[in-house]
Design an enzyme around this catalytic site. Structure first.
Site, PDB file in Angstrom:
ATOM      1  N   HIS A  89      -0.051  17.725   3.536  1.00  0.00           N
ATOM      2  CA  HIS A  89      -1.134  18.371   4.280  1.00  0.00           C
ATOM      3  C   HIS A  89      -0.696  19.760   4.732  1.00  0.00           C
ATOM      4  O   HIS A  89       0.447  19.956   5.138  1.00  0.00           O
ATOM      5  CB  HIS A  89      -1.487  17.559   5.537  1.00  0.00           C
ATOM      6  CG  HIS A  89      -2.186  16.260   5.263  1.00  0.00           C
ATOM      7  ND1 HIS A  89      -2.612  15.871   4.017  1.00  0.00           N
ATOM      8  CD2 HIS A  89      -2.541  15.252   6.114  1.00  0.00           C
ATOM      9  CE1 HIS A  89      -3.195  14.679   4.112  1.00  0.00           C
ATOM     10  NE2 HIS A  89      -3.160  14.287   5.363  1.00  0.00           N
ATOM     11  N   CYS A 108      -1.786  11.776  10.727  1.00  0.00           N
ATOM     12  CA  CYS A 108      -0.865  12.643   9.989  1.00  0.00           C
ATOM     13  C   CYS A 108      -1.067  14.124  10.312  1.00  0.00           C
ATOM     14  O   CYS A 108      -0.100  14.862  10.523  1.00  0.00           O
ATOM     15  CB  CYS A 108      -0.994  12.408   8.485  1.00  0.00           C
ATOM     16  SG  CYS A 108      -2.700  12.260   7.944  1.00  0.00           S
ATOM     17  N   GLY A 111       0.814  -1.226   0.000  1.00  0.00           N
ATOM     18  CA  GLY A 111       0.000   0.000   0.000  1.00  0.00           C
ATOM     19  C   GLY A 111       0.845   1.272   0.000  1.00  0.00           C
ATOM     20  O   GLY A 111       2.075   1.219   0.028  1.00  0.00           O
ATOM     21  N   SER A 164      -3.787  11.910  -1.026  1.00  0.00           N
ATOM     22  CA  SER A 164      -2.995  10.699  -0.751  1.00  0.00           C
ATOM     23  C   SER A 164      -3.256  10.179   0.654  1.00  0.00           C
ATOM     24  O   SER A 164      -3.064   9.002   0.939  1.00  0.00           O
ATOM     25  CB  SER A 164      -1.499  10.957  -0.937  1.00  0.00           C
ATOM     26  OG  SER A 164      -1.082  12.017  -0.096  1.00  0.00           O
ATOM     27  N   GLY A 165      -3.738  11.068   1.541  1.00  0.00           N
ATOM     28  CA  GLY A 165      -4.083  10.648   2.891  1.00  0.00           C
ATOM     29  C   GLY A 165      -5.241   9.658   2.904  1.00  0.00           C
ATOM     30  O   GLY A 165      -5.439   8.931   3.878  1.00  0.00           O
ATOM     31  N   VAL A 222       1.453   3.606   2.316  1.00  0.00           N
ATOM     32  CA  VAL A 222       2.332   3.818   3.465  1.00  0.00           C
ATOM     33  C   VAL A 222       3.382   2.716   3.552  1.00  0.00           C
ATOM     34  O   VAL A 222       4.539   2.969   3.887  1.00  0.00           O
ATOM     35  CB  VAL A 222       1.505   3.919   4.771  1.00  0.00           C
ATOM     36  CG1 VAL A 222       2.409   4.048   5.987  1.00  0.00           C
ATOM     37  CG2 VAL A 222       0.563   5.124   4.704  1.00  0.00           C
ATOM     38  N   GLN A 258      -6.123  19.013   3.548  1.00  0.00           N
ATOM     39  CA  GLN A 258      -5.470  17.714   3.473  1.00  0.00           C
ATOM     40  C   GLN A 258      -5.476  17.097   2.075  1.00  0.00           C
ATOM     41  O   GLN A 258      -6.496  17.055   1.397  1.00  0.00           O
ATOM     42  CB  GLN A 258      -6.115  16.756   4.488  1.00  0.00           C
ATOM     43  CG  GLN A 258      -5.792  17.172   5.925  1.00  0.00           C
ATOM     44  CD  GLN A 258      -6.469  16.316   6.980  1.00  0.00           C
ATOM     45  OE1 GLN A 258      -7.189  16.830   7.823  1.00  0.00           O
ATOM     46  NE2 GLN A 258      -6.243  15.003   6.951  1.00  0.00           N
TER      47      GLN A 258
END
Length: 331
Positions: free
Chosen positions: A238, A126, A11, A156-157, A13, A153
């Protein structure tokens, strides 16, 4: 030398964690990559070798001394307690964050929380993380009473599918095609959405409550925090507009000095065109940037700052690796 493992290696992260470990100076022997059945068997390059991704269902947790979980709350809930019997778990999801016996750690801010753990350590949200980096030295110096934060934000978060949705919608919009909604509640291309995570009964979203609760747990329970979290059509990074009210009057020159010395941060604040940091410049950078520092002209005890950080790096993968660095020193 110890071994490391990453659960959720394929994934967003997970991949960032691999990149950071690639550059890291932490001594370790083996890296085990683990994911769900659909990614098992795929290969990922690491330090000149190819590592085959193992299937979580059959993976043996005793193979690594430290295991990074980068796979979301459901996986953490189901697998982390089993894993913690055989390895130290550093979990990136929100699942354990507010559990009283689980340390919630940003090494520059509260590394001492690592002294006591039951083999599970939690990585903060984050948006909380970049904010507390700026708040901590100010709180030490002046004692913060209240924080009002609005976030901007990046997509991609919300994961890779949400990034793809921004790109697809942007393309469709420019080609006058019908915009399709998949992961977002409204169009994200050329728009913004004041809604991240699910709504709570009082009208706040879970993301907003995370910022409040996690800041209190990491920094000080007496700090009041109120947040508005907004998803913007930015790929990575962010941004936050933060209003900080102190207990007493402050010396403005000293505030700048304190922020300039904040670990993990860098002040870039020239009061002129382009004399500040935007998310695109923070992308790929380990540093959290602070700009637009100014007195709050409506409140003599308050200041405003602008904080920008790569949400996949310091906001996620980098912080977990820094936690591991601290643990390795202790072990």
């Amino acid at each position: 030398y110890m071994n490391f493992a990453i659960i959720g290696a394929s994934g967003n992260v997970g991949r960032k964690t691999i990149e950071i470990l690639e550059k890291s100076k932490i001594p370790f022997k083996e890296l085990y990559l683990v994911a769900s059945k659909k990614s098992a068997g795929k290969k990922i390059k690491f330090r000149g070798e190819e590592i085959v991704i193992e299937d979580l269902e059959s993976y043996d947790f005793s193979k690594a001394q430290i295991t990074f979980f980068a796979a979301g709350s459901q996986i953490a809930k189901e697998w982390a307690p089993k894993a913690a019997k055989k390895t130290i778990v550093i979990d990136n999801s929100s699942y354990f964050r507010m559990q009283s016996d689980v340390p919630l750690v940003v090494p520059e801010v509260n590394a001492e929380a690592l002294n006591k753990h039951n083999n599970i350590i939690s990585n903060p949200n984050c948006s909380t993380m970049q904010m507390v980096l700026a708040l901590k030295p100010l709180h030490d110096e002046y004692k913060i009473n209240r924080v009002v934060v609005s976030t901007y934000q990046a997509v991609s978060g919300a994961g890779k599918a949400s990034m793809d949705e921004l790109f697809e919608q942007t393309k469709d919009y420019l080609e006058n095609k019908k915009i399709e909604l998949k992961n977002f509640t409204k169009q994200i291309a050329f728009n913004l959405i004041p809604h991240i995570d699910i709504f709570d009964k009082d009208g706040y979203t879970k993301e907003e409550l995370k910022m409040t609760n996690e800041t209190k747990k990491i920094l000080d329970n007496d700090i009041d925090v109120t947040a508005t979290c907004v998803r913007v059509p930015v790929k990575t990074g962010h941004s936050e507009s933060v209003n900080i009210e102190f207990d007493n009057l402050y010396d403005f020159e000293n505030v700048i000095k304190v922020l300039s010395n904040a670990p993990g941060c860098k002040v870039i604040d020239e009061r002129k065109d382009a004399g500040y940091i935007t998310p695109i410049e923070a992308e790929g950078d380990y540093t959290t940037y602070i700009s637009r520092i100014r007195k709050d002209n409506s409140n003599v005890k308050a200041i405003n700052i602008w904080v920008v950080s790569d949400n996949l790096l310091k906001g996620a993968a980098l912080n977990t690796v820094q936690i591991a660095e601290h643990l390795v020193k202790k072990l």
